[in-house]
Design a protein around this motif. Structure first.
Motif, PDB file in Angstrom:
ATOM      1  N   THR A  49       6.027  35.593  42.468  1.00 25.78           N
ATOM      2  CA  THR A  49       4.671  35.273  42.887  1.00 25.78           C
ATOM      3  C   THR A  49       3.685  35.106  41.739  1.00 25.78           C
ATOM      4  O   THR A  49       2.593  34.619  41.942  1.00 25.78           O
ATOM      5  CB  THR A  49       4.115  36.376  43.818  1.00 25.78           C
ATOM      6  N   TYR A  50       4.053  35.485  40.518  1.00 23.37           N
ATOM      7  CA  TYR A  50       3.126  35.391  39.397  1.00 23.37           C
ATOM      8  C   TYR A  50       3.724  34.537  38.288  1.00 23.37           C
ATOM      9  O   TYR A  50       4.694  34.916  37.642  1.00 23.37           O
ATOM     10  CB  TYR A  50       2.761  36.781  38.873  1.00 23.37           C
ATOM     11  N   LYS A  51       3.134  33.365  38.096  1.00 26.98           N
ATOM     12  CA  LYS A  51       3.542  32.430  37.055  1.00 26.98           C
ATOM     13  C   LYS A  51       2.276  31.990  36.346  1.00 26.98           C
ATOM     14  O   LYS A  51       1.245  31.789  36.984  1.00 26.98           O
ATOM     15  CB  LYS A  51       4.231  31.224  37.695  1.00 26.98           C
ATOM     16  N   TYR A  52       2.333  31.861  35.020  1.00 22.00           N
ATOM     17  CA  TYR A  52       1.145  31.432  34.300  1.00 22.00           C
ATOM     18  C   TYR A  52       1.482  30.450  33.187  1.00 22.00           C
ATOM     19  O   TYR A  52       2.617  30.312  32.778  1.00 22.00           O
ATOM     20  CB  TYR A  52       0.346  32.623  33.762  1.00 22.00           C
ATOM     21  N   LEU A  53       0.426  29.782  32.714  1.00 24.13           N
ATOM     22  CA  LEU A  53       0.510  28.777  31.666  1.00 24.13           C
ATOM     23  C   LEU A  53      -0.253  29.296  30.453  1.00 24.13           C
ATOM     24  O   LEU A  53      -1.342  29.862  30.613  1.00 24.13           O
ATOM     25  CB  LEU A  53      -0.137  27.497  32.197  1.00 24.13           C
ATOM     26  N   SER A  54       0.300  29.118  29.248  1.00 20.56           N
ATOM     27  CA  SER A  54      -0.398  29.502  28.023  1.00 20.56           C
ATOM     28  C   SER A  54      -0.215  28.431  26.963  1.00 20.56           C
ATOM     29  O   SER A  54       0.889  27.895  26.801  1.00 20.56           O
ATOM     30  CB  SER A  54       0.127  30.823  27.468  1.00 20.56           C
ATOM     31  N   ILE A  55      -1.306  28.132  26.280  1.00 18.32           N
ATOM     32  CA  ILE A  55      -1.296  27.156  25.193  1.00 18.32           C
ATOM     33  C   ILE A  55      -2.117  27.741  24.055  1.00 18.32           C
ATOM     34  O   ILE A  55      -3.190  28.298  24.286  1.00 18.32           O
ATOM     35  CB  ILE A  55      -1.945  25.821  25.624  1.00 18.32           C
ATOM     36  N   LYS A  56      -1.611  27.608  22.838  1.00 18.90           N
ATOM     37  CA  LYS A  56      -2.411  27.977  21.673  1.00 18.90           C
ATOM     38  C   LYS A  56      -2.258  26.876  20.644  1.00 18.90           C
ATOM     39  O   LYS A  56      -1.154  26.553  20.227  1.00 18.90           O
ATOM     40  CB  LYS A  56      -1.987  29.312  21.081  1.00 18.90           C
ATOM     41  N   VAL A  57      -3.395  26.302  20.276  1.00 19.72           N
ATOM     42  CA  VAL A  57      -3.413  25.235  19.272  1.00 19.72           C
ATOM     43  C   VAL A  57      -4.104  25.767  18.025  1.00 19.72           C
ATOM     44  O   VAL A  57      -5.117  26.464  18.115  1.00 19.72           O
ATOM     45  CB  VAL A  57      -4.100  23.953  19.814  1.00 19.72           C
ATOM     46  N   ASN A  58      -3.516  25.471  16.876  1.00 17.09           N
ATOM     47  CA  ASN A  58      -4.123  25.844  15.599  1.00 17.09           C
ATOM     48  C   ASN A  58      -4.787  24.607  15.018  1.00 17.09           C
ATOM     49  O   ASN A  58      -4.122  23.588  14.802  1.00 17.09           O
ATOM     50  CB  ASN A  58      -3.069  26.368  14.624  1.00 17.09           C
ATOM     51  N   LEU A  59      -6.097  24.692  14.797  1.00 19.62           N
ATOM     52  CA  LEU A  59      -6.847  23.586  14.205  1.00 19.62           C
ATOM     53  C   LEU A  59      -6.929  23.821  12.702  1.00 19.62           C
ATOM     54  O   LEU A  59      -7.406  24.867  12.259  1.00 19.62           O
ATOM     55  CB  LEU A  59      -8.236  23.503  14.832  1.00 19.62           C
TER      56      LEU A  59
END
Length: 177
Positions: free
Chosen positions: A53-63
């Motif tokens: 029941t618990y799914k998530y999305l994560s993104i990390k971009v380095n500028l």
């Protein structure tokens, strides 16, 4: 042809059944691409399923070349028919100006509200964007309660441009059933 009373009854009848429609959103895939690794790179870009029941999305971009003061975002939503075809929205916004507006247009605001609580994109330029643990339950509430969307397979495609040069794309695939 229709009387005022019959129009009201028909409207109430339709609104009752629209309210009874329930959907379930599920992330199926995410793809992040950078076109200029010297400008930006993705540290991570993933979906995580903690349990059923618990799914998530994560993104990390380095500028790598900060501060960035001129950013445009093109967002398009596609629906899968026989391949992915345009569906509803394809908009391009100056992100710095958008964040300054007190009353942005409803479409941009709807899309932005879909992830703003789970990102550091809460101030004007210069900024970095990094959605962290965006849960499917929050997205489910956005596409069922706020603006009901028909069932099907969808693609949320975003192009990120800095200084009018395309720097990265993020594609989020999801299903509404």
């Amino acid at each position: 042809m229709f009387t005022q009373r019959s129009r009201c009854l028909l409207l109430i009848f339709l609104l009752y059944f629209v309210n009874k429609i329930s959907s379930k959103v599920e992330f199926t895939n995410i793809k992040c691409n950078t076109f200029d690794p010297d400008f930006a790179s993705f540290e991570y870009c993933f979906l995580k399923s903690v349990n059923r029941t618990y799914k998530y999305l994560s993104i990390k971009v380095n500028l790598h070349k900060t501060p960035i003061t001129k950013v445009k975002v093109n967002i398009a939503i596609f629906k899968r028919y026989n391949g992915y075809k345009p569906f509803l929205y394809n908009i391009t916004k100056d992100a710095c100006k958008f964040l300054l507006l007190k009353n942005p247009d409803p479409v941009s605001n709807y899309i932005y509200n879909g992830f703003k609580s789970f990102t550091n994109m809460n101030h004007t330029c210069p900024f970095e964007v990094s959605p962290q643990k965006l849960p499917i339950g929050y997205i489910n509430q956005q596409v069922t309660d706020v603006l009901p969307v028909p069932h099907g397979d969808y693609l949320f495609h975003s192009n990120w441009m800095a200084y009018d040069i395309k720097r990265a794309t993020v594609n989020v695939y999801f299903t509404i059933s």
